[in-house]
Design a protein around this motif. Structure first.
Motif, short mmCIF file in Angstrom:
data_model
loop_
_atom_site.label_atom_id
_atom_site.label_comp_id
_atom_site.label_asym_id
_atom_site.label_seq_id
_atom_site.Cartn_x
_atom_site.Cartn_y
_atom_site.Cartn_z
N GLN A 12 44.56 18.91 52.04
CA GLN A 12 45.17 17.58 52.07
C GLN A 12 44.18 16.53 51.59
OE1 GLN A 12 46.35 17.29 56.18
NE2 GLN A 12 48.31 18.33 55.86
N LEU A 13 42.93 16.65 52.01
CA LEU A 13 41.90 15.70 51.59
C LEU A 13 41.62 15.82 50.09
CD1 LEU A 13 39.30 16.04 54.52
CD2 LEU A 13 41.11 14.33 54.27
N LEU A 14 41.56 17.05 49.59
CA LEU A 14 41.21 17.27 48.18
C LEU A 14 42.33 16.84 47.24
CD1 LEU A 14 39.42 20.73 48.39
CD2 LEU A 14 38.37 18.53 47.85
N LYS A 15 43.57 16.90 47.72
CA LYS A 15 44.70 16.54 46.85
C LYS A 15 44.84 15.03 46.67
CE LYS A 15 47.39 20.75 47.63
NZ LYS A 15 48.59 21.34 48.27
N ILE A 16 44.05 14.27 47.42
CA ILE A 16 44.04 12.81 47.25
C ILE A 16 42.72 12.44 46.57
CG2 ILE A 16 44.16 10.56 48.38
CD1 ILE A 16 45.55 11.97 50.74
N PRO A 17 42.72 12.17 45.27
CA PRO A 17 41.46 11.85 44.58
C PRO A 17 40.82 10.61 45.18
CG PRO A 17 43.25 12.25 43.01
CD PRO A 17 43.88 12.14 44.36
N SER A 18 39.51 10.64 45.32
CA SER A 18 38.82 9.49 45.91
C SER A 18 37.45 9.25 45.26
CB SER A 18 38.67 9.67 47.42
OG SER A 18 37.97 10.87 47.72
N PRO A 19 37.41 9.11 43.94
CA PRO A 19 36.13 8.73 43.32
C PRO A 19 35.66 7.39 43.89
CG PRO A 19 37.73 9.36 41.65
CD PRO A 19 38.48 9.25 42.94
N SER A 20 34.37 7.16 43.88
CA SER A 20 33.81 5.92 44.42
C SER A 20 34.55 4.72 43.84
CB SER A 20 32.33 5.82 44.09
OG SER A 20 31.62 6.92 44.62
N GLY A 21 34.98 3.83 44.73
CA GLY A 21 35.75 2.66 44.33
C GLY A 21 37.24 2.87 44.42
N GLN A 22 37.67 4.11 44.65
CA GLN A 22 39.10 4.43 44.74
C GLN A 22 39.39 5.22 46.02
OE1 GLN A 22 40.62 6.10 40.96
NE2 GLN A 22 38.72 5.39 40.02
N GLU A 23 38.79 4.80 47.12
CA GLU A 23 38.92 5.54 48.37
C GLU A 23 40.11 5.11 49.22
OE1 GLU A 23 34.38 4.82 47.76
OE2 GLU A 23 36.25 3.66 47.57
N ASP A 24 40.83 4.07 48.82
CA ASP A 24 41.86 3.48 49.70
C ASP A 24 42.91 4.47 50.16
OD1 ASP A 24 40.39 1.30 48.99
OD2 ASP A 24 42.10 0.04 48.45
N ARG A 25 43.47 5.26 49.23
CA ARG A 25 44.54 6.20 49.59
C ARG A 25 44.05 7.24 50.59
NH1 ARG A 25 46.62 9.43 45.06
NH2 ARG A 25 47.91 10.35 46.70
#
Length: 354
Positions: A12-25
């Motif tokens: 579940q965590l990996l399926k939500i991309p979160s590159p630095s600056g895009q962590e909101d989701r």
């Protein structure tokens, strides 16, 4: 089964991309996960950076960053091995914390430690810096890929961007020019000869190398300019300022310009410190027995610089983190969760402290 549940949480965590600056989701997903377990979540933000804090009054905190490098590999599963950017660094650690929190609720046990999920570790460490501006816990465990070793030592580091100039000449006439690439490697060889980089350490050795090098040469010429980035890893006991004094004359000689962009001293905790003793008891309870030292910058530096005594621990392997082949064994996620749970219980007094 814990392994399957850990796999579900991590995917579940990996399926939500979160590159630095895009962590909101991903932060929203984690907050909802915590709310379903009836944990109160405090949001800390400066308008750009977001941190999520649970149990803010605690004196021992578990910290994990949720950002990753830009996505290089999509998640997929092969048995108990989960692949994908962030699997090892360090969504496996985030999954271990979430699994622990879920288990505590199921068992009706207290959360005795604080938890903070931070942003921006991969870029500037602003998430941990923001947390440390507003909280000053006594001790911390920073989650990073350590192969389940408890790291009680941390490398120092020097990063420098540089330009080395040469002299243009036709490519067939090297004797008429000065090759900037060759000058760059001469500079590196001189740096490698410095005494600090010939030392030996208990957990790792010091090192200096070039990690980026750009020498554009669109026509057939002896290259006249190289731009690059140097990285130096220092032993915990080596003073950065002493090493800089040795590096400066070499960089002055070989470069057109250079700038130090990251400088920090490492550290080593003493065996009798409270966080080390607590970790040792949790290791014994969960069958872990390896101490080690962290080779890369982590948020632990921000914690230690602000007075929080900090160990580094987590599932995953640093060597393959950031690579296209990044992966983690989900069974290590479970073991990490059990260690964190044991430490929470020991610290809270439900296990004898002796």
């Amino acid at each position: 089964m814990k392994t399957e549940r850990a796999k579900e949480i991590l995917l579940q965590l990996l399926k939500i991309p979160s590159p630095s600056g895009q962590e909101d989701r991903l932060m929203l997903h984690i907050m909802e996960f915590l709310h379903r377990l009836d944990y109160d979540v405090k949001i800390e933000s400066d308008g750009e950076i977001i941190d999520l804090v649970v149990n803010p009054e605690a004196e021992l905190f578990y910290e994990v960053h949720v950002d990753t490098i830009p996505i290089r590999a999509e998640p997929f599963v092969r048995g108990n091995i989960i692949y994908g950017t962030g699997a090892s660094d360090i969504k496996g650690g985030a999954a271990a914390i979430l699994l622990m929190l879920e288990e505590l609720r199921k068992e009706g046990k207290d959360l005795n430690v604080g938890i903070v999920f931070v942003s921006d570790e991969e870029l500037g460490g602003r998430g941990s810096a923001l947390f440390m501006e507003r909280y000053r816990p006594k001790m911390a465990v920073v989650l990073e890929p350590t192969d389940l070793e408890v790291h009680i030592a941390h490398a120092g580091n020097i990063e420098a961007y540089f330009e080395v100039d040469g002299k243009e000449a036709h490519g067939a006439c090297p004797e008429s020019g000065v090759n900037a690439i060759e000058e760059t490697y001469k500079m590196l060889e001189e740096l490698k000869k410095l005494e600090p980089f010939k030392a030996k350490g208990e957990f790792f050795d010091p090192h200096i190398g070039i990690q980026e090098l750009v020498c554009e040469n669109p026509v057939y010429l002896i290259p006249a300019l190289c731009k690059g980035r140097l990285e130096a890893r220092l032993l915990p006991e080596q003073e950065v300022e002493d090493v800089l004094d040795l590096m400066d004359p070499i960089l002055d000689e070989y470069t057109k310009s250079y700038e130090y962009t990251e400088i920090w001293d490492g550290y080593r905790l003493e065996p009798d410190e409270e966080i080390v003793q607590l970790a040792k008891k949790a290791m014994e309870k969960t069958g872990l027995d390896e101490f080690g030292g962290m080779r890369s910058w982590t948020d632990a530096i921000n914690f230690m610089y602000n007075g929080t005594r900090t160990i580094v621990f987590g599932p995953g392997n640093l060597d393959i983190s950031h690579t296209k082949f990044e992966r983690i064994d989900v069974r290590d996620v479970v073991t990490a969760s059990e260690f964190l749970k044991a430490l929470n219980e020991i610290y809270g007094g439900s296990e004898p402290k002796e």
